[in-house]
Design a protein around this motif. Structure first.
Motif, PDB file in Angstrom:
ATOM      1  N   LEU A 153     -19.723  12.019  -1.778  1.00 15.43           N
ATOM      2  CA  LEU A 153     -20.086  11.678  -3.148  1.00 15.43           C
ATOM      3  C   LEU A 153     -18.843  11.406  -3.994  1.00 15.43           C
ATOM      4  O   LEU A 153     -18.828  10.493  -4.824  1.00 15.43           O
ATOM      5  N   HIS A 154     -17.799  12.183  -3.777  1.00 14.02           N
ATOM      6  CA  HIS A 154     -16.575  11.990  -4.542  1.00 14.02           C
ATOM      7  C   HIS A 154     -15.944  10.628  -4.223  1.00 14.02           C
ATOM      8  O   HIS A 154     -15.484   9.922  -5.128  1.00 14.02           O
ATOM      9  N   GLY A 155     -15.947  10.271  -2.951  1.00 12.25           N
ATOM     10  CA  GLY A 155     -15.398   8.977  -2.559  1.00 12.25           C
ATOM     11  C   GLY A 155     -16.250   7.814  -3.019  1.00 12.25           C
ATOM     12  O   GLY A 155     -15.744   6.731  -3.344  1.00 12.25           O
ATOM     13  N   ARG A 156     -17.534   8.031  -3.074  1.00 13.17           N
ATOM     14  CA  ARG A 156     -18.464   6.962  -3.463  1.00 13.17           C
ATOM     15  C   ARG A 156     -18.420   6.671  -4.961  1.00 13.17           C
ATOM     16  O   ARG A 156     -18.530   5.516  -5.389  1.00 13.17           O
ATOM     17  N   TYR A 157     -18.249   7.729  -5.773  1.00 10.18           N
ATOM     18  CA  TYR A 157     -18.400   7.559  -7.213  1.00 10.18           C
ATOM     19  C   TYR A 157     -17.136   7.801  -8.042  1.00 10.18           C
ATOM     20  O   TYR A 157     -17.088   7.388  -9.197  1.00 10.18           O
ATOM     21  N   VAL A 158     -16.122   8.450  -7.481  1.00  9.67           N
ATOM     22  CA  VAL A 158     -14.915   8.735  -8.260  1.00  9.67           C
ATOM     23  C   VAL A 158     -13.650   8.240  -7.565  1.00  9.67           C
ATOM     24  O   VAL A 158     -12.918   7.400  -8.095  1.00  9.67           O
ATOM     25  N   CYS A 159     -13.389   8.737  -6.374  1.00  7.58           N
ATOM     26  CA  CYS A 159     -12.172   8.346  -5.648  1.00  7.58           C
ATOM     27  C   CYS A 159     -12.446   7.055  -4.880  1.00  7.58           C
ATOM     28  O   CYS A 159     -12.426   7.006  -3.646  1.00  7.58           O
ATOM     29  N   LYS A 160     -12.700   5.991  -5.632  1.00  7.20           N
ATOM     30  CA  LYS A 160     -13.161   4.728  -5.076  1.00  7.20           C
ATOM     31  C   LYS A 160     -12.043   3.990  -4.345  1.00  7.20           C
ATOM     32  O   LYS A 160     -10.860   4.265  -4.542  1.00  7.20           O
ATOM     33  N   ALA A 161     -12.443   3.030  -3.524  1.00  4.70           N
ATOM     34  CA  ALA A 161     -11.479   2.342  -2.669  1.00  4.70           C
ATOM     35  C   ALA A 161     -10.433   1.571  -3.464  1.00  4.70           C
ATOM     36  O   ALA A 161      -9.232   1.762  -3.276  1.00  4.70           O
ATOM     37  N   ARG A 162     -10.858   0.711  -4.352  1.00  2.00           N
ATOM     38  CA  ARG A 162      -9.908  -0.159  -5.052  1.00  2.00           C
ATOM     39  C   ARG A 162      -9.205   0.540  -6.208  1.00  2.00           C
ATOM     40  O   ARG A 162      -7.996   0.453  -6.363  1.00  2.00           O
ATOM     41  N   THR A 163      -9.974   1.230  -7.022  1.00  2.84           N
ATOM     42  CA  THR A 163      -9.399   1.872  -8.203  1.00  2.84           C
ATOM     43  C   THR A 163      -9.950   3.288  -8.338  1.00  2.84           C
ATOM     44  O   THR A 163     -11.033   3.485  -8.900  1.00  2.84           O
ATOM     45  N   PRO A 164      -9.229   4.267  -7.834  1.00  5.86           N
ATOM     46  CA  PRO A 164      -9.702   5.656  -7.982  1.00  5.86           C
ATOM     47  C   PRO A 164      -9.718   6.054  -9.451  1.00  5.86           C
ATOM     48  O   PRO A 164      -8.769   5.792 -10.187  1.00  5.86           O
ATOM     49  N   GLU A 165     -10.810   6.645  -9.884  1.00 13.67           N
ATOM     50  CA  GLU A 165     -10.955   7.033 -11.288  1.00 13.67           C
ATOM     51  C   GLU A 165     -10.447   8.465 -11.462  1.00 13.67           C
ATOM     52  O   GLU A 165     -11.214   9.409 -11.689  1.00 13.67           O
ATOM     53  N   CYS A 166      -9.139   8.611 -11.362  1.00 16.85           N
ATOM     54  CA  CYS A 166      -8.497   9.926 -11.373  1.00 16.85           C
ATOM     55  C   CYS A 166      -8.781  10.691 -12.653  1.00 16.85           C
ATOM     56  O   CYS A 166      -8.786  11.920 -12.663  1.00 16.85           O
ATOM     57  N   MET A 197       0.834  -1.192   0.000  1.00 17.24           N
ATOM     58  CA  MET A 197       0.000   0.000   0.000  1.00 17.24           C
ATOM     59  C   MET A 197       0.869   1.242   0.000  1.00 17.24           C
ATOM     60  O   MET A 197       1.842   1.324   0.748  1.00 17.24           O
ATOM     61  N   THR A 198       0.515   2.213  -0.835  1.00 14.14           N
ATOM     62  CA  THR A 198       1.282   3.445  -0.906  1.00 14.14           C
ATOM     63  C   THR A 198       1.081   4.270   0.352  1.00 14.14           C
ATOM     64  O   THR A 198      -0.039   4.426   0.832  1.00 14.14           O
ATOM     65  N   ASP A 199       2.191   4.787   0.889  1.00 17.77           N
ATOM     66  CA  ASP A 199       2.087   5.615   2.082  1.00 17.77           C
ATOM     67  C   ASP A 199       1.286   6.870   1.775  1.00 17.77           C
ATOM     68  O   ASP A 199       1.335   7.413   0.666  1.00 17.77           O
ATOM     69  N   ALA A 200       0.568   7.365   2.788  1.00 20.38           N
ATOM     70  CA  ALA A 200      -0.208   8.582   2.610  1.00 20.38           C
ATOM     71  C   ALA A 200       0.743   9.751   2.387  1.00 20.38           C
ATOM     72  O   ALA A 200       1.811   9.830   2.987  1.00 20.38           O
ATOM     73  N   PRO A 201       0.377  10.674   1.504  1.00 17.50           N
ATOM     74  CA  PRO A 201       1.233  11.833   1.257  1.00 17.50           C
ATOM     75  C   PRO A 201       1.220  12.791   2.444  1.00 17.50           C
ATOM     76  O   PRO A 201       0.406  12.661   3.355  1.00 17.50           O
ATOM     77  N   LYS A 202       2.121  13.755   2.410  1.00 16.69           N
ATOM     78  CA  LYS A 202       2.124  14.779   3.442  1.00 16.69           C
ATOM     79  C   LYS A 202       0.887  15.649   3.268  1.00 16.69           C
ATOM     80  O   LYS A 202       0.326  15.721   2.180  1.00 16.69           O
ATOM     81  N   PRO A 203       0.466  16.328   4.321  1.00 15.34           N
ATOM     82  CA  PRO A 203      -0.731  17.175   4.221  1.00 15.34           C
ATOM     83  C   PRO A 203      -0.559  18.277   3.175  1.00 15.34           C
ATOM     84  O   PRO A 203       0.504  18.894   3.079  1.00 15.34           O
ATOM     85  N   MET A 204      -1.590  18.507   2.389  1.00 13.97           N
ATOM     86  CA  MET A 204      -1.544  19.608   1.437  1.00 13.97           C
ATOM     87  C   MET A 204      -1.722  20.928   2.179  1.00 13.97           C
ATOM     88  O   MET A 204      -2.235  20.963   3.304  1.00 13.97           O
ATOM     89  N   SER A 205      -1.325  22.001   1.568  1.00 14.12           N
ATOM     90  CA  SER A 205      -1.426  23.322   2.193  1.00 14.12           C
ATOM     91  C   SER A 205      -2.880  23.764   2.279  1.00 14.12           C
ATOM     92  O   SER A 205      -3.757  23.199   1.611  1.00 14.12           O
ATOM     93  N   LYS A 206      -3.135  24.798   3.076  1.00 13.70           N
ATOM     94  CA  LYS A 206      -4.495  25.318   3.180  1.00 13.70           C
ATOM     95  C   LYS A 206      -4.965  25.868   1.838  1.00 13.70           C
ATOM     96  O   LYS A 206      -6.132  25.736   1.478  1.00 13.70           O
ATOM     97  N   ALA A 207      -4.058  26.498   1.099  1.00 13.15           N
ATOM     98  CA  ALA A 207      -4.426  27.040  -0.204  1.00 13.15           C
ATOM     99  C   ALA A 207      -4.815  25.926  -1.168  1.00 13.15           C
ATOM    100  O   ALA A 207      -5.806  26.029  -1.900  1.00 13.15           O
ATOM    101  N   ALA A 208      -4.044  24.843  -1.148  1.00 16.44           N
ATOM    102  CA  ALA A 208      -4.354  23.705  -2.011  1.00 16.44           C
ATOM    103  C   ALA A 208      -5.653  23.031  -1.576  1.00 16.44           C
ATOM    104  O   ALA A 208      -6.456  22.608  -2.411  1.00 16.44           O
TER     105      ALA A 208
END
Length: 225
Positions: free
Chosen positions: A188-201, A1-12
């Motif tokens: 909604l984004h997690g349910r339909y796009v950023c899915k668990a197994r294969t995120p539809e980037c 499993m890929t490690d989680a990235p560092k936190p994005m900035s507030k602007a991002a």
């Protein structure tokens, strides 16, 4: 499993959330309810179950018992008859029956709007309380379900080892005026796009700010792939 990235900035984070806001302008809960009581019961029933399965079970149950008094009169056995298609239905029937009794005894049959009172009810944890506070009472509470936990860690929006860390990260990074609706945008984004197994980037409007290192920017089913 890929490690989680560092936190994005507030602007991002603001840009990321704004992209989701534009993508889901009419986002709202997919649970079907008519009042805070029906919402509370639905959220309790939704643990480890889909909103679709909950809506199917509650449609007839809410017609028969639309308030704490009539639901309490159904009792645990009566409630169970309506929700047997939902996972963990025995425990959920017990909790719903008990929380109805608690609402009648402690709150005159009304659903409380504060976290302490909500979390004191049977079957109600922090996430359930946050959903009710957000959806029914307009609070800025951020409820972290499996979808939001995944997005927080995968994208760098709010990395955390547990749901509370992710919640705190989201509250810290998302602009306050966007916090309440962002709950729905993220789900909604997690349910339909950023899915668990294969995120539809390739369908994601926020890839520019997402820090996930393994983005799939081309649909594997497309000719381009």
């Amino acid at each position: 499993m890929t490690d989680a990235p560092k936190p994005m900035s507030k602007a991002a984070a603001k840009a990321f959330i704004t992209a989701l806001a534009n993508e889901y302008p009419n986002a709202e809960s997919e649970l079907v309810f008519r009042n805070p009581f029906e919402l509370l019961v639905s959220v309790v029933l939704s643990a480890q179950a889909t909103d679709k399965s909950v809506n199917k079970a509650t449609k007839d149950m809410f017609e028969r018992a639309p308030d704490p008094q009539s639901m309490a009169e159904l009792g645990e056995a009566g409630i169970a008859q309506y929700i047997k298609t939902i996972g963990l239905w025995r425990a959920k029937a017990h909790n719903v029956a008990l929380l109805c009794e608690q609402l009648l005894a402690r709150h005159d049959g009304q659903v409380p709007s504060d976290r302490k009172s909500l979390e004191a009810l049977a079957g109600v944890g922090r996430k359930t309380a946050s959903v009710v506070m957000n959806v029914a009472f307009g609070s800025d509470a951020m409820a972290v379900d499996t979808h939001i936990f995944r997005i927080g860690n995968r994208t760098g929006l709010a990395p955390g080892k547990n749901v509370r860390q992710v919640e705190d990260g989201l509250v810290a990074r998302i602009p306050k005026d966007m916090l309440r609706p962002s709950h729905h945008w993220l789900i909604l984004h997690g349910r339909y796009v950023c899915k668990a197994r294969t995120p539809e980037c390739w369908r994601c409007p926020a890839t520019k700010w997402c820090l996930y290192p393994d983005k799939r920017l081309v649909d594997p089913k497309s000719k381009a792939a």
